[in-house]
Design a protein around this motif. Structure first.
Motif, PDB file in Angstrom:
ATOM      1  N   ALA A  33       0.839  -1.204   0.000  1.00 27.31           N
ATOM      2  CA  ALA A  33       0.000   0.000   0.000  1.00 27.31           C
ATOM      3  C   ALA A  33       0.871   1.250   0.000  1.00 27.31           C
ATOM      4  N   ALA A  34       1.908   1.268   0.823  1.00 27.67           N
ATOM      5  CA  ALA A  34       2.799   2.432   0.891  1.00 27.67           C
ATOM      6  C   ALA A  34       3.497   2.682  -0.434  1.00 27.67           C
ATOM      7  N   GLN A  35       3.796   1.632  -1.178  1.00 30.82           N
ATOM      8  CA  GLN A  35       4.457   1.791  -2.472  1.00 30.82           C
ATOM      9  C   GLN A  35       3.574   2.520  -3.481  1.00 30.82           C
ATOM     10  N   THR A  36       2.272   2.523  -3.282  1.00 29.75           N
ATOM     11  CA  THR A  36       1.364   3.244  -4.172  1.00 29.75           C
ATOM     12  C   THR A  36       1.038   4.627  -3.624  1.00 29.75           C
ATOM     13  N   ALA A  37       1.649   5.013  -2.527  1.00 31.64           N
ATOM     14  CA  ALA A  37       1.426   6.280  -1.829  1.00 31.64           C
ATOM     15  C   ALA A  37       0.145   6.259  -1.002  1.00 31.64           C
ATOM     16  N   ALA A  38      -0.516   5.106  -0.936  1.00 35.68           N
ATOM     17  CA  ALA A  38      -1.686   4.972  -0.060  1.00 35.68           C
ATOM     18  C   ALA A  38      -1.192   4.858   1.380  1.00 35.68           C
ATOM     19  N   TRP A  39      -1.965   5.402   2.313  1.00 38.55           N
ATOM     20  CA  TRP A  39      -1.548   5.406   3.709  1.00 38.55           C
ATOM     21  C   TRP A  39      -2.188   4.299   4.521  1.00 38.55           C
ATOM     22  N   SER A  40      -3.000   3.463   3.875  1.00 34.48           N
ATOM     23  CA  SER A  40      -3.592   2.326   4.562  1.00 34.48           C
ATOM     24  C   SER A  40      -3.940   1.268   3.530  1.00 34.48           C
ATOM     25  N   VAL A  41      -4.139   0.052   3.998  1.00 31.30           N
ATOM     26  CA  VAL A  41      -4.532  -1.036   3.102  1.00 31.30           C
ATOM     27  C   VAL A  41      -5.905  -0.754   2.482  1.00 31.30           C
ATOM     28  N   PRO A  42      -6.910  -0.244   3.230  1.00 35.70           N
ATOM     29  CA  PRO A  42      -8.188   0.077   2.580  1.00 35.70           C
ATOM     30  C   PRO A  42      -8.042   1.136   1.470  1.00 35.70           C
ATOM     31  N   GLU A  43      -7.190   2.132   1.670  1.00 37.34           N
ATOM     32  CA  GLU A  43      -6.941   3.121   0.609  1.00 37.34           C
ATOM     33  C   GLU A  43      -6.354   2.422  -0.615  1.00 37.34           C
ATOM     34  N   HIS A  44      -5.416   1.533  -0.381  1.00 38.32           N
ATOM     35  CA  HIS A  44      -4.779   0.785  -1.464  1.00 38.32           C
ATOM     36  C   HIS A  44      -5.826  -0.061  -2.206  1.00 38.32           C
ATOM     37  N   ASP A  45      -6.716  -0.699  -1.469  1.00 35.90           N
ATOM     38  CA  ASP A  45      -7.776  -1.490  -2.096  1.00 35.90           C
ATOM     39  C   ASP A  45      -8.678  -0.616  -2.954  1.00 35.90           C
ATOM     40  N   GLY A 120     -17.153   9.785   0.734  1.00 36.66           N
ATOM     41  CA  GLY A 120     -16.521   8.995   1.789  1.00 36.66           C
ATOM     42  C   GLY A 120     -17.037   7.567   1.782  1.00 36.66           C
ATOM     43  N   PHE A 121     -16.134   6.628   2.028  1.00 36.72           N
ATOM     44  CA  PHE A 121     -16.468   5.209   2.073  1.00 36.72           C
ATOM     45  C   PHE A 121     -15.767   4.565   3.260  1.00 36.72           C
ATOM     46  N   THR A 122     -16.373   3.527   3.791  1.00 39.74           N
ATOM     47  CA  THR A 122     -15.727   2.756   4.851  1.00 39.74           C
ATOM     48  C   THR A 122     -15.008   1.561   4.225  1.00 39.74           C
ATOM     49  N   LEU A 128     -17.231  -5.153   0.873  1.00 41.86           N
ATOM     50  CA  LEU A 128     -18.484  -5.883   0.648  1.00 41.86           C
ATOM     51  C   LEU A 128     -19.208  -5.502  -0.645  1.00 41.86           C
ATOM     52  N   ALA A 129     -19.031  -4.263  -1.099  1.00 43.29           N
ATOM     53  CA  ALA A 129     -19.785  -3.797  -2.272  1.00 43.29           C
ATOM     54  C   ALA A 129     -18.895  -2.992  -3.215  1.00 43.29           C
ATOM     55  N   PRO A 130     -17.808  -3.581  -3.699  1.00 48.15           N
ATOM     56  CA  PRO A 130     -16.894  -2.805  -4.549  1.00 48.15           C
ATOM     57  C   PRO A 130     -17.547  -2.271  -5.824  1.00 48.15           C
ATOM     58  N   GLU A 131     -18.463  -3.031  -6.412  1.00 53.10           N
ATOM     59  CA  GLU A 131     -19.123  -2.572  -7.638  1.00 53.10           C
ATOM     60  C   GLU A 131     -19.956  -1.321  -7.355  1.00 53.10           C
ATOM     61  N   TRP A 132     -20.648  -1.318  -6.219  1.00 52.60           N
ATOM     62  CA  TRP A 132     -21.459  -0.171  -5.826  1.00 52.60           C
ATOM     63  C   TRP A 132     -20.574   1.053  -5.586  1.00 52.60           C
ATOM     64  N   VAL A 133     -19.465   0.855  -4.891  1.00 51.41           N
ATOM     65  CA  VAL A 133     -18.537   1.954  -4.605  1.00 51.41           C
ATOM     66  C   VAL A 133     -18.024   2.550  -5.916  1.00 51.41           C
ATOM     67  N   LEU A 134     -17.565   1.701  -6.819  1.00 52.25           N
ATOM     68  CA  LEU A 134     -17.031   2.186  -8.090  1.00 52.25           C
ATOM     69  C   LEU A 134     -18.115   2.887  -8.908  1.00 52.25           C
ATOM     70  N   ALA A 135     -19.303   2.331  -8.956  1.00 50.31           N
ATOM     71  CA  ALA A 135     -20.397   2.952  -9.712  1.00 50.31           C
ATOM     72  C   ALA A 135     -20.730   4.335  -9.150  1.00 50.31           C
ATOM     73  N   ARG A 136     -20.694   4.467  -7.832  1.00 53.10           N
ATOM     74  CA  ARG A 136     -20.984   5.768  -7.214  1.00 53.10           C
ATOM     75  C   ARG A 136     -19.910   6.792  -7.571  1.00 53.10           C
ATOM     76  N   ILE A 137     -18.657   6.395  -7.509  1.00 49.03           N
ATOM     77  CA  ILE A 137     -17.570   7.313  -7.872  1.00 49.03           C
ATOM     78  C   ILE A 137     -17.701   7.721  -9.343  1.00 49.03           C
ATOM     79  N   GLU A 138     -17.954   6.743 -10.217  1.00 57.03           N
ATOM     80  CA  GLU A 138     -18.092   7.044 -11.646  1.00 57.03           C
ATOM     81  C   GLU A 138     -19.262   7.990 -11.905  1.00 57.03           C
ATOM     82  N   LYS A 139     -20.374   7.791 -11.201  1.00 53.02           N
ATOM     83  CA  LYS A 139     -21.543   8.654 -11.388  1.00 53.02           C
ATOM     84  C   LYS A 139     -21.252  10.090 -10.944  1.00 53.02           C
ATOM     85  N   VAL A 140     -20.644  10.238  -9.786  1.00 50.12           N
ATOM     86  CA  VAL A 140     -20.334  11.586  -9.293  1.00 50.12           C
ATOM     87  C   VAL A 140     -19.307  12.252 -10.209  1.00 50.12           C
TER      88      VAL A 140
END
Length: 162
Positions: A33-45, A120-122, A128-140
């Protein structure tokens, strides 16, 4: 430690390779995760999820933001510079002290003060819902295209690699 400039990624990798392999899965995930500049594993995901999109442009990880009046804004976890969209991962685990969690919520309000749209996402929702998260980001993102962009300058994060 990498985020605060106390140690570099190669030093952590060397230490990890010198130590026992058993029980190192989480540490290895943290270094990836740090190698991608993300500060946590969830950010990296979330970064990996966003990079799989056929709609979204390149995303920045934890960039520095500066408002037109010179105010330094909080660093969003992910950032789409062309539309000035901030994406935040809100995790109780990474904000275990009450004041850390409260600070996270307050930082989201600062984005609003400067007209920066923020999602914001948890970690649980990302898992649990990666497709929903991605669809929401794409829509916004699509909704923001063609809109007036807030007067905020962004600079990509620079990692301490040595």
């Amino acid at each position: 430690a990498v985020q605060r400039g106390m140690v570099s990624i190669p030093v952590l990798e060397r230490e990890l390779e010198l130590g026992p392999r058993a029980g190192s899965r989480l540490l290895r995930a943290g270094i990836r995760a740090a190698q991608t500049a993300a500060w946590s594993v969830p950010e990296h995901d979330l970064l990996g999820l966003v990079r799989c999109s056929g709609v979204l442009p390149q995303v920045w990880v934890n960039p520095e933001l500066i408002a037109a009046d010179g105010t330094r804004l909080p660093r969003p976890d992910l950032w789409f510079d062309d539309v000035a969209l901030a994406i935040q991962v809100h995790s109780w685990l990474h904000h275990s002290r009450h004041e850390d969690w409260e600070g996270t919520i307050m930082r989201d309000g600062i984005f609003a003060e400067y007209g920066v749209p923020t999602l914001g996402f948890t970690p649980r929702r990302i898992d649990l819902a990666p497709e929903w998260v991605l669809a929401r980001i794409e829509k916004v993102y699509a909704t923001l295209q063609g809109s007036a962009r807030p007067d905020v300058r962004a600079q990509p994060q620079r990692l301490a690699l040595v």
